[in-house]
Scaffold this active site. Sequence first.
Site, mmCIF file in Angstrom:
data_model
loop_
_atom_site.group_PDB
_atom_site.id
_atom_site.type_symbol
_atom_site.label_atom_id
_atom_site.label_comp_id
_atom_site.label_asym_id
_atom_site.label_seq_id
_atom_site.Cartn_x
_atom_site.Cartn_y
_atom_site.Cartn_z
ATOM 1 N N ILE A 2 0.841 -1.206 0.000
ATOM 2 C CA ILE A 2 0.000 0.000 0.000
ATOM 3 C C ILE A 2 0.873 1.251 0.000
ATOM 4 O O ILE A 2 0.613 2.217 -0.731
ATOM 5 C CB ILE A 2 -0.946 0.009 1.224
ATOM 6 N N ALA A 55 4.374 1.641 7.929
ATOM 7 C CA ALA A 55 5.309 0.538 8.185
ATOM 8 C C ALA A 55 4.728 -0.401 9.224
ATOM 9 O O ALA A 55 4.286 0.027 10.293
ATOM 10 C CB ALA A 55 6.646 1.089 8.666
ATOM 11 N N THR A 80 -6.210 -1.008 10.321
ATOM 12 C CA THR A 80 -6.947 -2.069 9.635
ATOM 13 C C THR A 80 -8.313 -2.299 10.272
ATOM 14 O O THR A 80 -8.503 -2.036 11.468
ATOM 15 C CB THR A 80 -6.122 -3.369 9.720
ATOM 16 N N ASP A 81 -9.226 -2.874 9.504
ATOM 17 C CA ASP A 81 -10.536 -3.241 10.069
ATOM 18 C C ASP A 81 -10.425 -4.439 11.020
ATOM 19 O O ASP A 81 -11.358 -4.723 11.776
ATOM 20 C CB ASP A 81 -11.557 -3.531 8.956
ATOM 21 N N GLU A 82 -9.281 -5.142 10.979
ATOM 22 C CA GLU A 82 -9.165 -6.351 11.812
ATOM 23 C C GLU A 82 -9.178 -6.036 13.306
ATOM 24 O O GLU A 82 -9.417 -6.924 14.124
ATOM 25 C CB GLU A 82 -7.890 -7.133 11.456
ATOM 26 N N TYR A 100 -1.501 -10.240 15.021
ATOM 27 C CA TYR A 100 -1.401 -9.076 14.124
ATOM 28 C C TYR A 100 -2.424 -8.014 14.507
ATOM 29 O O TYR A 100 -2.076 -6.853 14.738
ATOM 30 C CB TYR A 100 -1.611 -9.506 12.660
ATOM 31 N N LYS A 141 -1.960 -4.182 15.993
ATOM 32 C CA LYS A 141 -2.466 -2.973 15.324
ATOM 33 C C LYS A 141 -3.432 -2.219 16.250
ATOM 34 O O LYS A 141 -3.406 -0.988 16.316
ATOM 35 C CB LYS A 141 -3.173 -3.332 14.010
ATOM 36 N N LEU A 146 -3.845 -13.668 -0.008
ATOM 37 C CA LEU A 146 -4.689 -14.581 -0.793
ATOM 38 C C LEU A 146 -4.620 -14.373 -2.318
ATOM 39 O O LEU A 146 -4.299 -15.317 -3.054
ATOM 40 C CB LEU A 146 -6.149 -14.461 -0.333
HETATM 41 P P1 NAD Z 1 3.419 -4.696 3.527
HETATM 42 O O1 NAD Z 1 3.800 -5.831 4.410
HETATM 43 O O2 NAD Z 1 3.280 -4.913 2.063
HETATM 44 O O3 NAD Z 1 4.463 -3.511 3.700
HETATM 45 C C1 NAD Z 1 4.972 -3.129 4.957
HETATM 46 C C2 NAD Z 1 6.207 -2.271 4.714
HETATM 47 O O4 NAD Z 1 6.708 -1.867 5.998
HETATM 48 C C3 NAD Z 1 7.353 -3.015 4.009
HETATM 49 O O5 NAD Z 1 7.872 -2.213 2.975
HETATM 50 C C4 NAD Z 1 8.375 -3.245 5.107
HETATM 51 O O6 NAD Z 1 9.707 -3.285 4.624
HETATM 52 C C5 NAD Z 1 8.124 -2.044 6.014
HETATM 53 N N1 NAD Z 1 8.543 -2.311 7.402
HETATM 54 C C6 NAD Z 1 8.237 -3.405 8.161
HETATM 55 N N2 NAD Z 1 8.821 -3.304 9.366
HETATM 56 C C7 NAD Z 1 9.483 -2.110 9.383
HETATM 57 C C8 NAD Z 1 10.251 -1.438 10.355
HETATM 58 N N3 NAD Z 1 10.485 -1.973 11.572
HETATM 59 N N4 NAD Z 1 10.774 -0.227 10.057
HETATM 60 C C9 NAD Z 1 10.553 0.331 8.831
HETATM 61 N N5 NAD Z 1 9.854 -0.287 7.857
HETATM 62 C C10 NAD Z 1 9.310 -1.484 8.133
HETATM 63 O O7 NAD Z 1 2.078 -4.097 4.159
HETATM 64 P P2 NAD Z 1 0.821 -3.443 3.447
HETATM 65 O O8 NAD Z 1 -0.146 -4.509 3.108
HETATM 66 O O9 NAD Z 1 1.278 -2.481 2.426
HETATM 67 O O10 NAD Z 1 0.215 -2.648 4.699
HETATM 68 C C11 NAD Z 1 0.657 -1.328 4.995
HETATM 69 C C12 NAD Z 1 -0.095 -0.818 6.205
HETATM 70 O O11 NAD Z 1 -1.493 -0.827 5.946
HETATM 71 C C13 NAD Z 1 0.111 -1.670 7.457
HETATM 72 O O12 NAD Z 1 0.170 -0.806 8.556
HETATM 73 C C14 NAD Z 1 -1.144 -2.534 7.518
HETATM 74 O O13 NAD Z 1 -1.440 -2.882 8.845
HETATM 75 C C15 NAD Z 1 -2.174 -1.605 6.935
HETATM 76 N N6 NAD Z 1 -3.320 -2.238 6.253
HETATM 77 C C16 NAD Z 1 -3.129 -3.195 5.304
HETATM 78 C C17 NAD Z 1 -4.227 -3.740 4.632
HETATM 79 C C18 NAD Z 1 -4.066 -4.776 3.538
HETATM 80 O O14 NAD Z 1 -5.081 -5.331 3.071
HETATM 81 N N7 NAD Z 1 -2.861 -5.085 3.085
HETATM 82 C C19 NAD Z 1 -5.521 -3.296 4.941
HETATM 83 C C20 NAD Z 1 -5.670 -2.335 5.950
HETATM 84 C C21 NAD Z 1 -4.566 -1.790 6.573
HETATM 85 O O1 DAU Z 2 -8.754 -6.654 6.595
HETATM 86 C C1 DAU Z 2 -7.534 -5.989 6.408
HETATM 87 C C2 DAU Z 2 -6.400 -6.973 6.496
HETATM 88 O O2 DAU Z 2 -6.464 -7.776 5.324
HETATM 89 C C3 DAU Z 2 -5.035 -6.309 6.622
HETATM 90 O O3 DAU Z 2 -4.970 -5.599 7.831
HETATM 91 C C4 DAU Z 2 -3.926 -7.342 6.573
HETATM 92 O O4 DAU Z 2 -2.659 -6.697 6.570
HETATM 93 C C5 DAU Z 2 -4.074 -8.163 5.305
HETATM 94 O O5 DAU Z 2 -3.095 -9.187 5.289
HETATM 95 C C6 DAU Z 2 -5.471 -8.763 5.199
HETATM 96 O O6 DAU Z 2 -5.675 -9.797 6.192
HETATM 97 P P1 DAU Z 2 -6.414 -11.193 5.854
HETATM 98 O O7 DAU Z 2 -5.992 -12.172 6.852
HETATM 99 O O8 DAU Z 2 -7.873 -10.984 5.639
HETATM 100 O O9 DAU Z 2 -5.763 -11.466 4.390
HETATM 101 P P2 DAU Z 2 -5.172 -12.783 3.714
HETATM 102 O O10 DAU Z 2 -4.878 -12.441 2.296
HETATM 103 O O11 DAU Z 2 -4.076 -13.398 4.525
HETATM 104 O O12 DAU Z 2 -6.404 -13.786 3.762
HETATM 105 C C7 DAU Z 2 -7.649 -13.449 3.151
HETATM 106 C C8 DAU Z 2 -8.603 -14.601 3.430
HETATM 107 O O13 DAU Z 2 -8.161 -15.760 2.684
HETATM 108 C C9 DAU Z 2 -8.644 -15.037 4.873
HETATM 109 O O14 DAU Z 2 -9.966 -15.451 5.220
HETATM 110 C C10 DAU Z 2 -7.697 -16.240 4.938
HETATM 111 C C11 DAU Z 2 -7.874 -16.861 3.563
HETATM 112 N N1 DAU Z 2 -6.664 -17.562 3.039
HETATM 113 C C12 DAU Z 2 -5.492 -16.880 3.005
HETATM 114 C C13 DAU Z 2 -4.336 -17.493 2.552
HETATM 115 C C14 DAU Z 2 -3.024 -16.743 2.536
HETATM 116 C C15 DAU Z 2 -6.766 -18.863 2.571
HETATM 117 O O15 DAU Z 2 -7.856 -19.480 2.578
HETATM 118 N N2 DAU Z 2 -5.617 -19.471 2.117
HETATM 119 C C16 DAU Z 2 -4.400 -18.841 2.098
HETATM 120 O O16 DAU Z 2 -3.393 -19.459 1.690
#
Ligand code: NAD
Ligand code: DAU
Length: 351
Positions: free
Chosen positions: A14, A84, A132-134, A157, A161, A197
């Site tokens: 993101i 981060a 996050t919504d989690e 996780y 958060k 996923l």
């Molecule tokens: P990501 O894992 O792709 O990226 C995380 C980044 O943070 C990486 O570039 C990593 O190198 C950096 N990082 C990790 N530890 C660090 C540290 N100690 N110091 C500096 N940098 C560090 O994550 P993402 O999916 O892009 O998520 C970004 C943010 O958005 C997170 O805070 C996550 O909780 C939140 N978020 C993610 C989702 C989602 O669906 N992916 C949804 C809602 C919120």
């Molecule tokens: O809701 C926001 C969150 O969404 C973010 O805060 C997290 O950073 C992000 O990783 C994501 O969390 P989820 O646990 O929902 O995402 P994930 O892609 O890991 O899994 C999505 C759904 O798919 C979940 O119900 C678990 C399931 N899953 C996931 C994997 C990796 C499977 O069934 N098989 C798999 O191998």
Amino acid sequence: MKKNILITGGAGFIGSHVVRLFVNKYPKYKIINLDALTYAGNLENLSDLEDSDNYSFVKADINDQEVLEKIFRTYDITDVIHLAAESHVDRSIHDPLAFVKTNIIGTVNLLNVAKSYWKEDLSKHLFYHISTDEVYGSLGRDGLFTESTAYDPNSPYSASKASSDHFVRAYNETYGLQVVISNCSNNYGPNQFPEKLIPLFIHNIKERKSLPVYGDGQYTRDWLYVVDHARAIDLVFHDGKKGATYNIGGFNEWTNLDLIHVLCKKMDQKLGREPGSSAALITYVIDRPGHDKRYAIDATKINKELNWSPSLQFEEGLEKTIDWYLENADWLENITSGSYVEYYKKQYKSE
Ligand code: NAD
Ligand code: DAU
């Protein structure tokens, strides 16, 4: 006011989309991307910005107070957008302390440095925390998460958060630091690490590897295209009420299994394979411990206050995502040949 914005985690999924939006849309701002480049951070995500005058990258850990202080001084940081984090639920089950360290302690460290550097006039600066919504836990069949839903995290996780959100709010109440928080649903799109996923399954289908569905696959997530999340972050940063929380979501709920079937059908078409050949790779595996049943966001507040809504329909976003992964085979290859291979073996107990 001229802004020098520190974006943490900008080399991640993101973060890279947020950095790109801010660098391109606001040439007068200076964007400093701070990232530790963990397994999830990848500067290839931002190779198109390398020559931009208003962009700098600094490799640093948010736990390193001295380095953070130096960065604030060197770039005269005016605002922070903090992304981060350790972000993968399955990894948090294997190693909760890594999540405590970055997501909680790292965030508090960053809050301390910002508070201290901005102490002359806290009202001129903003600390924007991306969450996050989690944190809200799991929904039953009905209902939506609103900004006033009580926190009830279930995984290491989401607990980390939730804790970081509480600290951010406490720094607002206790010290007067200006903050804003947004809690977003599941993102998908280009540059997402293939442990999540959608990119994992795109990769596995390409490689004709099994598709590990946790439990019965009847878990529901609310999916949002990552660029729409970045657009929301832009609005909240500029126009969000200080001290407020905004929920961001796609109004787009899918059970995992329904989503996987759509993905499989599209992948068959894109790869010119026999209909049904991707779905034949579906394998039911042991469930994720503490697996949240359903997430769904009520994004009415950001829609009404900041006039934000998702720009893409899910099927369109999914097409774009699949195309990106198929056109960027090198990106995926570079990642999957690295330390990720070891993680995959451990998580899925496979070859
Ligand atoms: P990501 O894992 O792709 O990226 C995380 C980044 O943070 C990486 O570039 C990593 O190198 C950096 N990082 C990790 N530890 C660090 C540290 N100690 N110091 C500096 N940098 C560090 O994550 P993402 O999916 O892009 O998520 C970004 C943010 O958005 C997170 O805070 C996550 O909780 C939140 N978020 C993610 C989702 C989602 O669906 N992916 C949804 C809602 C919120
Ligand atoms: O809701 C926001 C969150 O969404 C973010 O805060 C997290 O950073 C992000 O990783 C994501 O969390 P989820 O646990 O929902 O995402 P994930 O892609 O890991 O899994 C999505 C759904 O798919 C979940 O119900 C678990 C399931 N899953 C996931 C994997 C990796 C499977 O069934 N098989 C798999 O191998």
